[in-house]
Design a protein around this motif. Sequence first.
Motif, PDB file in Angstrom:
ATOM      1  N   CYS A 193      38.297  43.786  46.918  1.00  0.00           N
ATOM      2  CA  CYS A 193      37.398  44.140  45.819  1.00  0.00           C
ATOM      3  C   CYS A 193      36.552  45.321  46.290  1.00  0.00           C
ATOM      4  O   CYS A 193      35.965  45.260  47.371  1.00  0.00           O
ATOM      5  N   GLU A 200      34.991  44.426  40.114  1.00  0.00           N
ATOM      6  CA  GLU A 200      36.067  43.679  40.772  1.00  0.00           C
ATOM      7  C   GLU A 200      35.529  42.462  41.504  1.00  0.00           C
ATOM      8  O   GLU A 200      36.135  41.392  41.482  1.00  0.00           O
ATOM      9  N   TYR A 253      36.423  38.645  40.614  1.00  0.00           N
ATOM     10  CA  TYR A 253      37.008  37.790  41.639  1.00  0.00           C
ATOM     11  C   TYR A 253      36.194  36.506  41.815  1.00  0.00           C
ATOM     12  O   TYR A 253      36.759  35.415  41.932  1.00  0.00           O
TER      13      TYR A 253
END
Length: 157
Positions: free
Chosen positions: A104, A109, A113
């Motif tokens: 990430c 991101e 996640y």
Amino acid sequence: MNQLEQLESEARNDGIEIVDYSFNSPNIKGLYCDGTVGISTKLQTTAERLCVLAEELGHHHTSAGNILNMSSASNRNQEQKARIWSYNKLIDLQGFIDAFEHHCSNLYETATYLGVTEQFLVDTINAYMHKYGCYIKYMNYVIEFGFNSVNVIKQYN
């Protein structure tokens, strides 16, 4: 079982009822009162629902009495304790490392996640920066906290 389902199961095991509720104000996303968490029906994502539920469970575990009036320093302190509880519950230091190891590279991101909203992630980072300072050494990593940013560095011996 996803993270939201796990948290809902923990709440039920603690005797907490979770109800969907249509609040009159769009500013109210959740509310905890006497063993019941009301979650706004207007929340659009699982991540939003997870973050709100975590904070309301934080109130269950850390707050006492009616703390709706934020002009009171005591109430603001209890609100902060509930938020800290939710940050620790959903994103611990290992979570930052796991996101790093899964490549990430930005807030979006990382939040995706971890299953949280970007705002919750930013608030968590800022709270951890307040708690730990600019960085913490954790296991074989250095986790650096900046305003609205986090960086993980793997140390090799």
